[in-house]
Every structure is written in C-alpha cells, then in structure tokens.
Design an enzyme around this catalytic site. Structure first.
Site, PDB file in Angstrom:
ATOM      1  N   ASP A  24      29.795 -16.714  12.645  1.00 10.24           N
ATOM      2  CA  ASP A  24      30.614 -15.778  11.867  1.00 10.24           C
ATOM      3  C   ASP A  24      31.648 -15.160  12.804  1.00 10.24           C
ATOM      4  O   ASP A  24      31.324 -14.265  13.585  1.00 10.24           O
ATOM      5  CB  ASP A  24      29.742 -14.688  11.229  1.00 10.24           C
ATOM      6  CG  ASP A  24      28.855 -15.225  10.112  1.00 10.24           C
ATOM      7  OD1 ASP A  24      28.481 -16.420  10.164  1.00 10.24           O
ATOM      8  OD2 ASP A  24      28.520 -14.456   9.187  1.00 10.24           O
ATOM      9  N   LYS A  41      34.824 -15.146   4.740  1.00 13.72           N
ATOM     10  CA  LYS A  41      33.898 -14.030   4.558  1.00 13.72           C
ATOM     11  C   LYS A  41      34.696 -12.742   4.519  1.00 13.72           C
ATOM     12  O   LYS A  41      35.684 -12.603   5.243  1.00 13.72           O
ATOM     13  CB  LYS A  41      32.905 -14.048   5.734  1.00 13.72           C
ATOM     14  CG  LYS A  41      31.958 -12.882   5.836  1.00 13.72           C
ATOM     15  CD  LYS A  41      30.960 -13.096   6.982  1.00 13.72           C
ATOM     16  CE  LYS A  41      30.187 -11.828   7.300  1.00 13.72           C
ATOM     17  NZ  LYS A  41      29.267 -11.982   8.444  1.00 13.72           N
ATOM     18  N   LYS A  60      31.604 -15.934   1.405  1.00 16.89           N
ATOM     19  CA  LYS A  60      30.535 -14.986   1.740  1.00 16.89           C
ATOM     20  C   LYS A  60      31.047 -13.558   1.651  1.00 16.89           C
ATOM     21  O   LYS A  60      31.724 -13.094   2.557  1.00 16.89           O
ATOM     22  CB  LYS A  60      30.005 -15.264   3.151  1.00 16.89           C
ATOM     23  CG  LYS A  60      28.926 -14.264   3.594  1.00 16.89           C
ATOM     24  CD  LYS A  60      28.334 -14.613   4.948  1.00 16.89           C
ATOM     25  CE  LYS A  60      27.431 -13.504   5.458  1.00 16.89           C
ATOM     26  NZ  LYS A  60      26.900 -13.751   6.808  1.00 16.89           N
TER      27      LYS A  60
END
Lengths: 289, 338
Positions: free
Chosen positions: B147, B229, B265
C-alpha cells in the site's frame, strides 16, 4: 394584530446528549381527562434502545472514572435545574390528569427534587459506608471498596411518573453507573422534560438516556441484551418480570425488581438502593510499605 | 483497446466530475433495503473483503500476532452462536517492520494475504530511494501487497509526470526475483486532494502509471490486480461514498477503454456493517453489470478486486450476524479486539 398561535412543544427522546425522535417515526398520543390529545411524545423502538445502550457504554469510562465529588455536584445541579422547572414538571404530570391533580403534582415534583438532592449527597459517601477495612492475619491492609456495575437499565412504573423515575435513577447514577431509562408510555411527558434537566446539568453525553415507550415492547430486548449489566425496575407486570428473569438467567445481570413501593416514603432513600449496582473489589496492600 | 500504446492513453484527459450528481447518487446507495438472507450474505461478503489493519506507532509484535489470529479466525464462538464458521478476512495490513511477524504468525499455507504500507507511509515525504528501498524490503520480507502513498505535495503542485514516474518506480520495486509482482495499492489520500476533479485525475494517473509497468513486463489484460485506495486513515475525511464513487467510475472507464481490471479499496472511517453494505451496493450499481473475460460474475464483488481498510468494522459485522441469528444484542466483550 392577528391572534397569536401557541408554540407547542415536541416531546422527544434523550439519547447520547441529543433529543432525537424515535427512529421508527412512531409517537404516543397523550390524552387529557376529557379524551382530547394533550400532546404527542416519541415512542421508542428497540433500535432506539440499542443506540441508547451504545451511548451509555461509551460514556461509562468517563463517568465512572470521574471523582465522586464531581458526580455529587452534577446530581445536585440536576436538582437545581428541576427546582427551576417545577412549574413545567408539574404541568407535564397534570397534562394527563386534569387540573384537580395540580396540588398532588406539585407535591410529587418537590419530593422528586428532594430525592435527587438526597442521592447527590450519597455520591461521595456510599463507598465509605459500604466498603470496609478487613482484619487479616498477616502484615497487610485489606480493603474492600465499591465500583459501579456498568450500564443499568431503569424501568419505571406508570405512576407516579416523575417521582418513581428519579427514585430509581438517582441511586444508579450517583455511584458511577450509566443509565438507560424506559419511561412508561402511559404518562411520558415528565420523563421527556427530565431529559432537558439532565441535558443542562453537566452530565456528559450518554451518561443518562431517557426513552419513552411501551415497556411490554422494550423490556424483552432489555432482558436479552448482553451489553446491559443491570436492571432497576419497579412494579412491572408478571409477564415482564418473567421475561426479565429468563434474560438474566442467560446473561447474568444485576437485577432488582421492587414490588409495590410507597414512593413518598423515606424507605426509598437508602444506601441499599445504591448497593445492588455496585461490584465489591478487595485489595491487599503491604502494611509495612 | 488492450495493446494500444501507453502514450496514447496518457493523452486522454480526465472527464470533469459533477459534484452535485455525485453527492446525490452516493446518497441514493444508502437507501436500499437489504434484509434477512441478503443481509447475511452481504455481511459475509464484506467480512471476506476486509483488510484488517493496525497502523499505530505503538504496534508491537504481540499486537500484530493477535491481529493475524483474528484475521484467520475472526470469531472463536462462530460455530456456537451462528452455527457456521466465518472468515478468514482478505488480508492483514501492517507497517513494513511487522511483515515478517505476520508471515511467521500466518504460516506458509496462509489464506490471509499480508499487505504492508510502504513508501514512507503516511506522508510519503521521503527521498525516492528511501521509499523504493522501503518497498523492496517489505516485498522481500513476504508482503503480498504493497500500500503506497503518492506524493501529494508534487501532485497538488501540478507535477503530475513526477508522481506518475514515482508510481512506476514503486511498482517496478514490487517485482520479485521470480518476475512476479507484489500487488500494488496506490493511496491517493483523497482527504488532501481538495476536489473530486483532482480525485478523478489522481485515480486516472495512478491507474495508467501502474498499467505502464504491466506493458513493460508484457502482462496482458486483465493485468496485475492492483488497486487504487482512498486514504491512509491518518487524515480526515478518510473514505467517503462520493470519493469512492468517483474512483469506481475511473476504474469502470479504464476497463471499458482497455479491458484491464483495477481494484478499489476504501479505507478509514468505515466502522459499521451498515456502511459496508452501502459501499457494496455502490460497487454493485456502478460495476455490477460489467462482465470480464475469465471471471464468473463481477470481479469487483470479490476480495480480489475490492477491499475495506478497517479494524473496528470486523466486530460490527460479527455483531450484526449474531443479532440476525439470535435476536439478541451482543456485548463488546463477546468479541476479541482486533
């Protein structure tokens, strides 16, 4: 000048320091003696109960951790606020009874204020009275002291609406528990006004939540709710008492259900009304230290 | 379509976003009535899409081990109360220094993926070589997913090419020795991007930059299952429904243009089961009808292409499942801490 239109009050629930309507959108018609509609109050649903319990759980750490002196001061402040609202509270009691109940209503309000003052005084004293220093064999001090049980649900009888509510609620709050009150739909207005008292008495949000509704609908959810630690009730119907017992057997709650109570009596002012919602903790401490 | 030269896709401008319509449409998704069996299956789907996350300075080895246990078996009383087992969740999400702990705790045959934040999370304000090294180490320690945070300072200053190049560099750093890639999630930190137009531009930029590296490596559509995300969780507001909708639309448009599939996400601020269901409704009504070759049904309604970054959400889902099954409200102590 056109004739003035009265501004009528909307009686709402009191949850987490706010005054929401019931999520269900339902209301209770409060009728006066003549059968006319005196007011509408919110009729709480099980989801309102769920929200109230969550708010009470969130508030527990702060309230139980605050000093006993502060809790006493805040309860006393609530008594002061009630004193200032005596006329409104009496009016709320009278709304469903007609004007010939005025004297009685005024007497009930005065007693309720006094009862709040009584338990305000107990806040920083019950632990000394109910706790103790135990004699043990060995070089230790051994103390037992009282801690609040947690989230307590207060289930009020329909009458007397204000005095019974305060008598059941104040001993629960003064020791550091947080409360969810279910006030009977038969006479909901005094409870709704008491929410305004609590809101202006420095109680942190969520410490005391007040729902007006049908105990027959809500109490079974109280009984089975695993996050309610205690129930303080009085004069409930045999069916509800049975529902409570079943719930308690399953998830272990501190539960006190008073039978018939003389609400005016001094018997309602006692540390033994505080004691059921306390957990006794005993600690050992080296005497030589 | 697929195979068109990357530079052509970069020339495509991001479409403008209609703020009013996005807000209205996002609000619509919260009004669907989902009850009974549909609710249970929605909750189980949300649980399977969880990236169970802990990103605190005080995270310890033991805390992360506990998180891994929770990820593999979210509720020890599931059989007793529900009558069936729940879990595991999709992944655990931790700081790079704790990736090895996760790999050890979850074991070699794990069903739970290990996601590591990297690239100088949460600010990204570190020299590029430090951020790349951060990434390589996490991958070497066993992270399945990285991430990363984008350089918001550069993005907001208009240095978009620099941001895109950094994303490409990080994705190259995600490549393992055997040639496979750790999957990349690009955190846009939408709470710092000010407008939905910028959210759309950042989404398009990130999606294209990740695809560039797939082109380099000769990976055909649907491509590496990378994600965009919303947030780090350290900036407010974190994930919101309008922002997620804009990002889902970027993913939808990219798939329509190239046949490539990018995951989504939302992270931060999704705490209740009800919110999670709202998000799933949004995915279904934005991407649900899209069919992709090689997939049964909608790829975005699986954990391969949709995740929730959350920690408290897990227990609220379990609480709801228990309520639906038993008709009794549960207490906080009925569930382990994440």
């Amino acid at each position: 000048m056109p004739e003035r239109i009265d501004v009528l009050k909307t009686y709402k629930l009191f949850i987490d320091g706010k005054f929401p309507r019931s999520e269900s959108g339902r209301s209770i018609e409060v009728r006066d003696r003549g059968g006319g509609v005196a007011a509408h109050a919110s009729r709480a649903s099980r989801k309102d109960l769920r929200e109230a319990v969550e708010a009470a759980r969130r508030a527990l750490g702060g309230w139980s951790g605050s000093s006993a002196l502060l809790r006493g001061q805040i309860l006393y402040r609530a008594a002061e606020m009630m004193e200032g609202k005596r006329a409104e509270l009496a009016g709320a009691i009278v709304a469903s009874r007609g004007a010939n109940g005025v004297k009685q209503a005024q007497a009930e309000v005065a007693l309720a204020v006094d009862r709040m003052v009584h338990y305000a005084g107990w806040a920083d004293k019950f632990s000394q009275v109910l706790g103790c220093h135990n004699a043990v064999s060995g070089p230790y001090y051994n103390f037992t002291f009282a801690e609040p049980t947690g989230v307590v649900c207060v289930v009020c009888p329909p009458s007397p609406p204000l005095l019974s509510l305060v008598s059941l609620l104040a001993p629960v709050l003064c020791s550091g528990n947080t409360a969810v009150v279910i006030a009977d739909a038969a006479d909901p207005l005094p409870a709704a006004v008491l929410g305004e008292v609590i809101a202006t008495s420095d109680f942190p949000a969520g410490v005391c939540n007040i729902l007006t509704g049908d105990p027959g609908e809500l109490v079974p959810f109280v009984a089975s709710h695993r996050d309610i630690d205690g129930v303080h009730a009085a004069e409930v119907s045999p069916e509800l008492a049975a529902a409570l017992r079943v719930g308690i057997a399953e998830n272990i709650k501190r539960t006190v259900v008073h039978g018939e109570v003389d609400w005016k009596s001094a018997a309602c002012e006692s540390p033994w009304w505080i004691e059921p919602f306390l957990e006794m903790k005993t600690v050992w401490h080296p005497a030589s230290a | 379509m697929d195979g068109s030269p990357p530079e052509l896709m970069h020339s495509r401008p991001s479409p403008p976003v209609d703020n009013v319509m996005v807000a209205q449409r996002a609000a619509e998704f919260t009004k669907r009535s989902i009850k009974k069996e549909a609710k249970v299956s929605g909750l189980l789907m949300a649980l399977s899409m969880l990236d169970l996350t802990t990103l605190e300075g005080k995270d310890s080895v033991e805390k992360v081990r506990g998180l891994c246990r929770k990820a593999a078996r979210p509720w020890d009383r599931d059989q007793d109360v529900l009558g069936y087992g729940v879990g595991p969740v999709a992944a655990v999400c931790v700081y790079p220094s704790l990736v090895a702990t996760c790999a050890e705790a979850l074991g070699p045959a794990r069903r739970v993926k290990i996601a590591s934040v990297a690239t100088g999370f949460p600010s990204g304000q570190f020299p590029l070589d430090v951020r790349l090294d951060d990434t390589r180490r996490a991958v070497a320690d066993g992270a399945d997913e990285i991430d990363m945070v984008i350089n918001r300072g550069a993005f907001l200053a208009g240095r978009h090419d620099e941001v895109a190049e950094e994303i490409r560099e990080v994705k190259r750093a995600c490549r393992r020795r055997d040639g496979s890639f750790a999957h990349l999630k690009v955190i846009l930190e939408t709470g710092e991007l000010e407008t939905l137009d910028l959210v759309r531009r950042a989404s398009d930029l990130a999606i294209r930059a990740m695809a560039d590296v797939d082109f380099e490596a000769g990976i055909e559509a649907p491509g590496t299952p990378d994600f965009i995300k919303t947030s780090t969780g350290k900036v407010q507001p974190a994930a919101t429904m309008p922002v997620t909708l804009v990002m889902l639309e970027a993913i939808r448009d990219w798939h329509a243009a190239t046949g490539r599939v990018v995951g989504m996400k939302p992270a931060g601020g999704i705490r209740t089961a009800k919110q999670a269901l709202h998000y799933l409704v949004m995915v279904n009504e934005t991407l649900g009808p899209v069919r992709v070759e090689g997939f049964d049904g909608c790829p975005w309604l699986t954990q391969d292409y949709f995740r929730f970054g959350a920690s408290t959400l897990c227990n609220d889902i379990l609480r709801q499942l228990a309520w639906l099954k038993s008709g009794r409200y549960q207490a906080g102590y009925d569930f382990s801490e994440a």
